[in-house]
Design a protein around this motif. Structure first.
Motif, short mmCIF file in Angstrom:
data_model
loop_
_atom_site.label_atom_id
_atom_site.label_comp_id
_atom_site.label_asym_id
_atom_site.label_seq_id
_atom_site.Cartn_x
_atom_site.Cartn_y
_atom_site.Cartn_z
N LEU A 215 -32.69 -15.39 -47.19
CA LEU A 215 -31.74 -15.37 -46.09
C LEU A 215 -31.14 -16.75 -45.90
N PRO A 216 -29.84 -16.85 -45.70
CA PRO A 216 -29.24 -18.16 -45.42
C PRO A 216 -29.70 -18.68 -44.07
N ALA A 217 -29.75 -19.99 -43.94
CA ALA A 217 -30.15 -20.60 -42.67
C ALA A 217 -29.24 -20.13 -41.55
N GLY A 218 -29.83 -19.79 -40.42
CA GLY A 218 -29.05 -19.35 -39.27
C GLY A 218 -28.59 -17.92 -39.34
N SER A 219 -29.09 -17.15 -40.30
CA SER A 219 -28.67 -15.76 -40.44
C SER A 219 -29.11 -14.94 -39.22
N ASP A 220 -28.23 -14.05 -38.77
CA ASP A 220 -28.54 -13.18 -37.65
C ASP A 220 -29.02 -11.81 -38.11
N GLU A 221 -29.19 -11.63 -39.41
CA GLU A 221 -29.61 -10.33 -39.92
C GLU A 221 -31.06 -10.06 -39.54
N VAL A 222 -31.32 -8.83 -39.13
CA VAL A 222 -32.67 -8.39 -38.78
C VAL A 222 -33.21 -7.56 -39.94
N LEU A 223 -34.41 -7.88 -40.39
CA LEU A 223 -35.03 -7.17 -41.50
C LEU A 223 -36.21 -6.35 -41.00
N VAL A 224 -36.36 -5.16 -41.55
CA VAL A 224 -37.47 -4.28 -41.17
C VAL A 224 -38.20 -3.84 -42.43
N LYS B 280 -41.16 -11.60 -55.57
CA LYS B 280 -39.93 -12.23 -55.13
C LYS B 280 -38.75 -11.38 -55.55
N GLY B 281 -37.75 -11.38 -54.72
CA GLY B 281 -36.58 -10.60 -55.05
C GLY B 281 -35.55 -10.69 -53.96
N ALA B 282 -34.46 -10.03 -54.17
CA ALA B 282 -33.38 -10.06 -53.18
C ALA B 282 -33.76 -9.21 -51.99
N THR B 283 -33.10 -9.50 -50.88
CA THR B 283 -33.33 -8.74 -49.67
C THR B 283 -32.94 -7.28 -49.87
N ALA C 261 -26.36 -5.11 -38.32
CA ALA C 261 -27.00 -6.10 -39.20
C ALA C 261 -28.52 -5.90 -39.24
N ILE C 262 -28.94 -4.63 -39.33
CA ILE C 262 -30.35 -4.29 -39.49
C ILE C 262 -30.54 -3.73 -40.89
N ALA C 263 -31.42 -4.32 -41.67
CA ALA C 263 -31.57 -3.90 -43.06
C ALA C 263 -33.03 -3.72 -43.43
N GLU C 264 -33.31 -2.69 -44.21
CA GLU C 264 -34.64 -2.53 -44.77
C GLU C 264 -34.80 -3.51 -45.92
N SER C 265 -35.97 -4.13 -46.02
CA SER C 265 -36.20 -5.15 -47.04
C SER C 265 -37.45 -4.81 -47.85
N LYS D 172 -45.92 -0.90 -41.40
CA LYS D 172 -44.72 -0.16 -41.04
C LYS D 172 -44.00 -0.73 -39.82
N GLY D 173 -44.62 -1.70 -39.15
CA GLY D 173 -44.02 -2.19 -37.91
C GLY D 173 -43.58 -3.63 -37.93
N LEU D 174 -43.58 -4.28 -39.11
CA LEU D 174 -43.18 -5.69 -39.18
C LEU D 174 -41.66 -5.82 -39.15
N VAL D 175 -41.17 -6.70 -38.29
CA VAL D 175 -39.73 -6.92 -38.12
C VAL D 175 -39.46 -8.42 -38.12
N VAL D 176 -38.43 -8.84 -38.84
CA VAL D 176 -38.00 -10.24 -38.84
C VAL D 176 -36.73 -10.35 -38.02
N ILE D 177 -36.78 -11.17 -36.97
CA ILE D 177 -35.60 -11.40 -36.14
C ILE D 177 -35.16 -12.85 -36.31
N PRO D 178 -33.97 -13.22 -35.86
CA PRO D 178 -33.51 -14.61 -35.99
C PRO D 178 -34.48 -15.59 -35.35
#
Length: 323
Positions: free
Chosen positions: A157-166, A320-323, A186-190, A217-223
């Protein structure tokens, strides 16, 4: 080695200093404001568990031997208090066989403070979610590499990204509501985050399969900024001490406010050994069962600070891999 600590009940490890309207805030990192568990608290809990195990032996000589051979090498001998030392010296006056104070030395084990990895936050999508951020995972990966244990996958993820990953695709449908934070897009499965969630789930004891599945199943990455705001608003509980008349009036009455880390939060600490003392680290690993359910911090008699420990676990390296 890695030590995972999962809060079963609210946790209160206080700094002992008031912070604004909060009389007893929890210990936090000064530069991030994230709650932490001090290394001294972890080492004290571990020492207490080992001492209690040694004292279960009924034979006095065997009990003393186990404390000397199993506890002292790991944690060091306890210095005698002033009163104990004074009594010992008084008893030994005029006696050629007076007992001397045992030499003090540092124990073999080295604990780091336990950092918050996943914060349990209320959600409208589920009863609660395990919330983290890119900064937290970045630091955890750095700590694992420094300890020579492994790594976590890069979220790319780029620095300062507002994308939320689940980690679970069912959470990718907007809106995603966490406390008072609402994410509409901007919510994406990763796939990478899913691997990281599986690694974090291994920080819990094997028998806690249902909780492990909930973490996966419940981990979420927020800004980073949102996470910082979230964990700086910890729950606060009003505590009160009543006098004999069941009132707060008079000198015996008191009202104070305590900050707490919620139940279902995950912390991670690194445990190592001083140079040349690796065998002592193995000794801790073989007796890790003593720490599986331990109490940390204050308010023990009201059930706070109950935690699940998993000592010696090594999260598998996430691909390792892309989002």
């Amino acid at each position: 080695m890695v030590c995972g600590i999962y809060t079963v009940s609210p946790l209160h490890v206080s700094t002992g200093q008031a912070e604004g309207a909060i009389d007893l805030p929890v210990t936090k990192e000064p530069h991030t404001g994230f709650p932490v568990i001090p290394a001294s608290s972890l080492k004290g809990v571990a020492r207490d568990a080992f001492e209690h195990d040694a004292k279960e032996v009924k034979d006095d000589a065997e009990r003393e031997r186990r404390i000397k051979d199993e506890v002292h090498p790991l944690f060091g001998p306890k210095p005698k208090s002033g009163n104990q030392q004074g009594r010992q010296e008084k008893q030994g006056e005029g006696s050629a066989g007076a007992a001397s104070t045992p030499a003090l030395f540092a124990g073999a084990l080295v604990f780091t403070e336990a950092r918050l990895v996943a914060y349990a936050a209320r959600s409208l999508n589920r009863p609660f979610l395990y919330v983290t951020c890119r900064l937290v995972l970045e630091r955890l990966g750095r700590d694992l590499r420094a300890a020579g244990i492994g790594d976590l996958g890069s979220l790319s993820l780029p620095a300062g990204s507002d994308e939320v990953l689940v980690a679970d695709k069912s959470l990718a449908r907007a809106p995603l509501v966490i406390e008072d934070l609402v994410y509409l897009d901007a919510i994406a499965e990763s796939a990478t985050l899913k691997g990281i969630a599986e690694s974090l789930a291994r920080l819990l004891p094997d028998r806690e399969e249902e909780t492990r599945n909930r973490v996966e199943k419940g981990l979420v990455v927020i800004p980073d900024g949102d996470f910082s705001v979230l964990v700086r608003r910890l729950p606060v509980r009003a505590r009160i001490r009543l006098d004999d008349n069941k009132t707060t009036s008079g000198d015996d009455g008191n009202l104070w406010y305590e900050e707490q880390v919620p139940a279902d939060c995950l912390f991670v600490s690194m445990i190592g050994a001083r140079r040349g003392r690796g065998a002592d680290l193995d000794r801790l690993r073989t007796k890790s069962r003593l720490l599986e359910v331990s109490q940390i911090g204050g308010n023990e008699t009201v059930g706070e600070g109950i935690c699940l420990w998993r000592v010696g676990c090594a999260p598998a390296t996430a691909g390792k891999g892309a989002t």
